[in-house]
Enzyme design. Sequence first.
Site, PDB file in Angstrom:
ATOM      1  CG  ASP A  38       9.618   9.459 -18.810  1.00 29.53           C
ATOM      2  OD1 ASP A  38       8.979   8.397 -18.722  1.00 29.53           O
ATOM      3  OD2 ASP A  38       9.947  10.145 -17.814  1.00 29.53           O
ATOM      4  CE  LYS A  39       8.808  17.335 -14.433  1.00 31.56           C
ATOM      5  NZ  LYS A  39       7.719  17.758 -13.538  1.00 31.56           N
ATOM      6  CB  THR A  41       9.297  12.193 -12.323  1.00 32.96           C
ATOM      7  OG1 THR A  41       8.873  10.819 -12.432  1.00 32.96           O
ATOM      8  CG2 THR A  41       8.458  13.078 -13.246  1.00 32.96           C
ATOM      9  CB  ILE A  65       2.779  15.743 -20.727  1.00 34.59           C
ATOM     10  CG1 ILE A  65       2.521  15.277 -19.292  1.00 34.59           C
ATOM     11  CG2 ILE A  65       3.455  14.659 -21.546  1.00 34.59           C
ATOM     12  CD1 ILE A  65       1.471  14.154 -19.197  1.00 34.59           C
ATOM     13  CG  LEU A  86       1.672   4.029 -20.756  1.00 33.00           C
ATOM     14  CD1 LEU A  86       2.275   4.088 -22.157  1.00 33.00           C
ATOM     15  CD2 LEU A  86       2.072   2.743 -20.071  1.00 33.00           C
ATOM     16  CB  THR A 134      -5.730   3.074 -12.735  1.00 34.19           C
ATOM     17  OG1 THR A 134      -5.867   2.289 -11.572  1.00 34.19           O
ATOM     18  CG2 THR A 134      -6.349   4.441 -12.454  1.00 34.19           C
ATOM     19  CG  ASP A 135      -8.028  -1.549 -10.896  1.00 39.34           C
ATOM     20  OD1 ASP A 135      -7.269  -0.657 -10.464  1.00 39.34           O
ATOM     21  OD2 ASP A 135      -7.968  -2.738 -10.496  1.00 39.34           O
ATOM     22  CD  GLU A 136      -5.637   2.797  -7.336  1.00 37.50           C
ATOM     23  OE1 GLU A 136      -5.793   3.898  -6.802  1.00 37.50           O
ATOM     24  OE2 GLU A 136      -4.658   2.074  -7.139  1.00 37.50           O
ATOM     25  CE1 TYR A 159      -2.443   7.157 -10.583  1.00 36.62           C
ATOM     26  CE2 TYR A 159      -3.764   5.485  -9.455  1.00 36.62           C
ATOM     27  CZ  TYR A 159      -2.996   5.879 -10.541  1.00 36.62           C
ATOM     28  OH  TYR A 159      -2.790   5.012 -11.588  1.00 36.62           O
ATOM     29  CB  SER A 162      -5.562  13.062 -10.982  1.00 35.04           C
ATOM     30  OG  SER A 162      -4.760  11.913 -10.826  1.00 35.04           O
ATOM     31  CE  LYS A 163      -4.194   7.206 -15.043  1.00 35.69           C
ATOM     32  NZ  LYS A 163      -3.130   7.433 -16.073  1.00 35.69           N
ATOM     33  CE  LYS A 198       3.246   3.057  -7.703  1.00 38.55           C
ATOM     34  NZ  LYS A 198       4.023   3.423  -8.819  1.00 38.55           N
ATOM     35  CG  ASN A 258      -2.602  -5.703   0.428  1.00 40.27           C
ATOM     36  OD1 ASN A 258      -2.665  -5.948  -0.773  1.00 40.27           O
ATOM     37  ND2 ASN A 258      -2.961  -4.537   0.939  1.00 40.27           N
TER      38      ASN A 258
HETATM   39  P1  NAD Z   1       5.550   5.059 -13.191  1.00 39.22           P
HETATM   40  O1  NAD Z   1       5.379   6.032 -12.077  1.00 39.22           O
HETATM   41  O2  NAD Z   1       6.488   3.919 -13.031  1.00 39.22           O
HETATM   42  O3  NAD Z   1       6.024   5.856 -14.504  1.00 39.22           O
HETATM   43  C1  NAD Z   1       5.475   7.081 -14.885  1.00 39.22           C
HETATM   44  C2  NAD Z   1       6.391   7.697 -15.929  1.00 39.22           C
HETATM   45  O4  NAD Z   1       5.811   8.954 -16.334  1.00 39.22           O
HETATM   46  C3  NAD Z   1       7.801   8.004 -15.405  1.00 39.22           C
HETATM   47  O5  NAD Z   1       8.762   7.568 -16.328  1.00 39.22           O
HETATM   48  C4  NAD Z   1       7.812   9.520 -15.259  1.00 39.22           C
HETATM   49  O6  NAD Z   1       9.097  10.088 -15.432  1.00 39.22           O
HETATM   50  C5  NAD Z   1       6.846   9.944 -16.360  1.00 39.22           C
HETATM   51  N1  NAD Z   1       6.247  11.254 -16.075  1.00 39.22           N
HETATM   52  C6  NAD Z   1       5.670  11.664 -14.918  1.00 39.22           C
HETATM   53  N2  NAD Z   1       5.267  12.943 -15.030  1.00 39.22           N
HETATM   54  C7  NAD Z   1       5.570  13.334 -16.304  1.00 39.22           C
HETATM   55  C8  NAD Z   1       5.378  14.554 -17.011  1.00 39.22           C
HETATM   56  N3  NAD Z   1       4.819  15.611 -16.438  1.00 39.22           N
HETATM   57  N4  NAD Z   1       5.779  14.608 -18.299  1.00 39.22           N
HETATM   58  C9  NAD Z   1       6.366  13.537 -18.892  1.00 39.22           C
HETATM   59  N5  NAD Z   1       6.590  12.362 -18.241  1.00 39.22           N
HETATM   60  C10 NAD Z   1       6.187  12.267 -16.975  1.00 39.22           C
HETATM   61  O7  NAD Z   1       4.093   4.589 -13.565  1.00 39.22           O
HETATM   62  P2  NAD Z   1       3.582   3.165 -14.060  1.00 39.22           P
HETATM   63  O8  NAD Z   1       3.286   2.327 -12.878  1.00 39.22           O
HETATM   64  O9  NAD Z   1       4.475   2.660 -15.128  1.00 39.22           O
HETATM   65  O10 NAD Z   1       2.186   3.590 -14.695  1.00 39.22           O
HETATM   66  C11 NAD Z   1       2.100   4.020 -16.048  1.00 39.22           C
HETATM   67  C12 NAD Z   1       0.649   4.371 -16.375  1.00 39.22           C
HETATM   68  O11 NAD Z   1      -0.159   3.228 -16.165  1.00 39.22           O
HETATM   69  C13 NAD Z   1       0.067   5.477 -15.495  1.00 39.22           C
HETATM   70  O12 NAD Z   1      -0.747   6.278 -16.302  1.00 39.22           O
HETATM   71  C14 NAD Z   1      -0.737   4.735 -14.448  1.00 39.22           C
HETATM   72  O13 NAD Z   1      -1.818   5.522 -14.007  1.00 39.22           O
HETATM   73  C15 NAD Z   1      -1.223   3.541 -15.250  1.00 39.22           C
HETATM   74  N6  NAD Z   1      -1.473   2.307 -14.471  1.00 39.22           N
HETATM   75  C16 NAD Z   1      -0.518   1.816 -13.605  1.00 39.22           C
HETATM   76  C17 NAD Z   1      -0.781   0.617 -12.940  1.00 39.22           C
HETATM   77  C18 NAD Z   1       0.230   0.002 -11.993  1.00 39.22           C
HETATM   78  O14 NAD Z   1      -0.067  -1.005 -11.359  1.00 39.22           O
HETATM   79  N7  NAD Z   1       1.442   0.529 -11.880  1.00 39.22           N
HETATM   80  C19 NAD Z   1      -1.987  -0.059 -13.156  1.00 39.22           C
HETATM   81  C20 NAD Z   1      -2.914   0.492 -14.030  1.00 39.22           C
HETATM   82  C21 NAD Z   1      -2.647   1.670 -14.706  1.00 39.22           C
HETATM   83  O1  DAU Z   2      -5.011  -0.827  -9.307  1.00 37.95           O
HETATM   84  C1  DAU Z   2      -4.110  -0.188 -10.147  1.00 37.95           C
HETATM   85  C2  DAU Z   2      -3.208   0.714  -9.344  1.00 37.95           C
HETATM   86  O2  DAU Z   2      -2.331  -0.135  -8.614  1.00 37.95           O
HETATM   87  C3  DAU Z   2      -2.417   1.693 -10.194  1.00 37.95           C
HETATM   88  O3  DAU Z   2      -3.307   2.566 -10.830  1.00 37.95           O
HETATM   89  C4  DAU Z   2      -1.428   2.482  -9.335  1.00 37.95           C
HETATM   90  O4  DAU Z   2      -0.640   3.316 -10.165  1.00 37.95           O
HETATM   91  C5  DAU Z   2      -0.552   1.506  -8.595  1.00 37.95           C
HETATM   92  O5  DAU Z   2       0.305   2.220  -7.731  1.00 37.95           O
HETATM   93  C6  DAU Z   2      -1.386   0.507  -7.799  1.00 37.95           C
HETATM   94  O6  DAU Z   2      -2.045   1.171  -6.690  1.00 37.95           O
HETATM   95  P1  DAU Z   2      -2.114   0.519  -5.217  1.00 37.95           P
HETATM   96  O7  DAU Z   2      -2.299   1.601  -4.250  1.00 37.95           O
HETATM   97  O8  DAU Z   2      -3.060  -0.631  -5.182  1.00 37.95           O
HETATM   98  O9  DAU Z   2      -0.609  -0.107  -5.139  1.00 37.95           O
HETATM   99  P2  DAU Z   2       0.468  -0.151  -3.954  1.00 37.95           P
HETATM  100  O10 DAU Z   2       1.581  -1.028  -4.416  1.00 37.95           O
HETATM  101  O11 DAU Z   2       0.802   1.216  -3.459  1.00 37.95           O
HETATM  102  O12 DAU Z   2      -0.307  -0.891  -2.779  1.00 37.95           O
HETATM  103  C7  DAU Z   2      -0.828  -2.202  -2.957  1.00 37.95           C
HETATM  104  C8  DAU Z   2      -1.538  -2.564  -1.660  1.00 37.95           C
HETATM  105  O13 DAU Z   2      -0.551  -2.733  -0.618  1.00 37.95           O
HETATM  106  C9  DAU Z   2      -2.505  -1.511  -1.151  1.00 37.95           C
HETATM  107  O14 DAU Z   2      -3.615  -2.145  -0.530  1.00 37.95           O
HETATM  108  C10 DAU Z   2      -1.697  -0.752  -0.101  1.00 37.95           C
HETATM  109  C11 DAU Z   2      -0.797  -1.840   0.476  1.00 37.95           C
HETATM  110  N1  DAU Z   2       0.519  -1.361   0.953  1.00 37.95           N
HETATM  111  C12 DAU Z   2       1.289  -0.630   0.107  1.00 37.95           C
HETATM  112  C13 DAU Z   2       2.523  -0.153   0.493  1.00 37.95           C
HETATM  113  C14 DAU Z   2       3.369   0.679  -0.434  1.00 37.95           C
HETATM  114  C15 DAU Z   2       0.991  -1.706   2.225  1.00 37.95           C
HETATM  115  O15 DAU Z   2       0.294  -2.400   3.003  1.00 37.95           O
HETATM  116  N2  DAU Z   2       2.213  -1.241   2.613  1.00 37.95           N
HETATM  117  C16 DAU Z   2       3.006  -0.461   1.805  1.00 37.95           C
HETATM  118  O16 DAU Z   2       4.108  -0.054   2.255  1.00 37.95           O
END
Ligand code: NAD
Ligand code: DAU
Length: 353
Positions: A38-39, A41, A65, A86, A134-136, A159, A162-163, A198, A258
């Site tokens: 992990d970097k 970040t 990475i 991840l 991700t489902d996005e 985002y 890129s995924k 989030k 939401n």
């Molecule tokens: P997160 O942002 O909490 O964690 C990402 C991690 O990756 C961090 O620890 C960060 O330091 C590390 N990282 C970032 N850039 C890097 C680099 N260049 N080299 C090495 N490490 C690096 O993310 P998350 O929410 O835990 O998501 C993890 C994975 O799951 C992602 O690929 C995301 O697209 C996917 N995902 C997330 C969700 C969600 O709801 N959070 C849903 C579906 C899929």
């Molecule tokens: O669907 C999977 C994705 O879910 C992952 O791939 C992403 O990494 C993860 O961040 C998440 O994306 P969303 O954009 O759906 O999540 P977020 O928590 O940012 O936002 C959830 C919903 O809430 C979205 O409709 C935007 C809204 N929102 C979010 C924030 C941060 C608000 O209304 N206010 C806010 O301040």
Amino acid sequence: MSNKNKTLLVTGGAGFIGSHLVRLLVNKYPDYRIVNLDKLTYAGNLANLKDIEHKENYSFIKGDIVDAVFLDELFATHQFDGVIHLAAESHVDRSITDPMSFINTNIIGTVNLLNAARKVWGDFTDKLFYHVSTDEVYGSLGETGFFTEETAYDPRSPYSASKASSDHLVRAYHHTYGMPIVISNCSNNYGSFQFPEKLIPLFINNIKHKKALPVYGDGKYTRDWLWVEDHATAIDLIYHQGKVGDTYNIGGNNEWKNIDLIHVLCDLMDELLDRPKGDSRNLITYVKDRAGHDRRYAIDASKLMNELGWEPTIQSTEGLKTTAQWYLANMDWMENITSGDYQKYYQEQYAER
Ligand code: NAD
Ligand code: DAU
């Protein structure tokens, strides 16, 4: 694949989902070596792994990475049997203001990992590259319908684009070079250790501090919420039993608009903080919408359920309560990551809304 003495590289293991996955693997497979790259970040935090950092089958390596030379050396040294990838830039709002870091980490970083694995994996026997996505990538749904594994890709934010790009590249390495891969596309996760950018941890933290709750647009955007530990269980199952070359959708069958979820969260927080009912709802502030905001996501996870027997275990109201309780009991964790740069991020992200 033999289940003994496996060396597994998990990238992004200090992040939200990665830390839950690393914990599960380290505890469940004492005979494996789990290497967390992990970097660190803003989103990576070793405090997420305090309870397992001393375990013999766990090690942490700080690295990026995007650095191909570093990755080649790492793969030459460690002889990984598998990779669960991840590491990513994961927040949609940040991708709108800074797309390049998403292109670098999510696309270039993924190709660097594929190349590093390909160089040392010979004929690929007993190897697996698991890409967590991700489902996005599927775009946005109308009022009805679900994303299946056959839904055409239609990413709409930097985002998700890129995924999607990284998913295509992982599949391309399977078809072109025969690399054994598997991909999963998951819906929105929630639970402990999620960075407060989030929706759910951000709103919990704001409620605790009596700060405004910024609801984007009309608040009627829909997400399908999954308990993060259920995602980790799904990844473990797919890694060990998924069909090579296949894609699996993961989702909680748990759709919420939401604003409905925010109302439940506000009421829960009033109860947990012993504040008068309605106190937290008064903090709700409708703000300017996210650019290109996807209206609805909903996952059909029947392939994973029918073929591999996975089931989500926690329903949302129960999960929300457990989550809110966790953040309130761990405000020191929250305060550590919301000091310094976070304040600047928050100002920039929300000031003009
Ligand atoms: P997160 O942002 O909490 O964690 C990402 C991690 O990756 C961090 O620890 C960060 O330091 C590390 N990282 C970032 N850039 C890097 C680099 N260049 N080299 C090495 N490490 C690096 O993310 P998350 O929410 O835990 O998501 C993890 C994975 O799951 C992602 O690929 C995301 O697209 C996917 N995902 C997330 C969700 C969600 O709801 N959070 C849903 C579906 C899929
Ligand atoms: O669907 C999977 C994705 O879910 C992952 O791939 C992403 O990494 C993860 O961040 C998440 O994306 P969303 O954009 O759906 O999540 P977020 O928590 O940012 O936002 C959830 C919903 O809430 C979205 O409709 C935007 C809204 N929102 C979010 C924030 C941060 C608000 O209304 N206010 C806010 O301040």
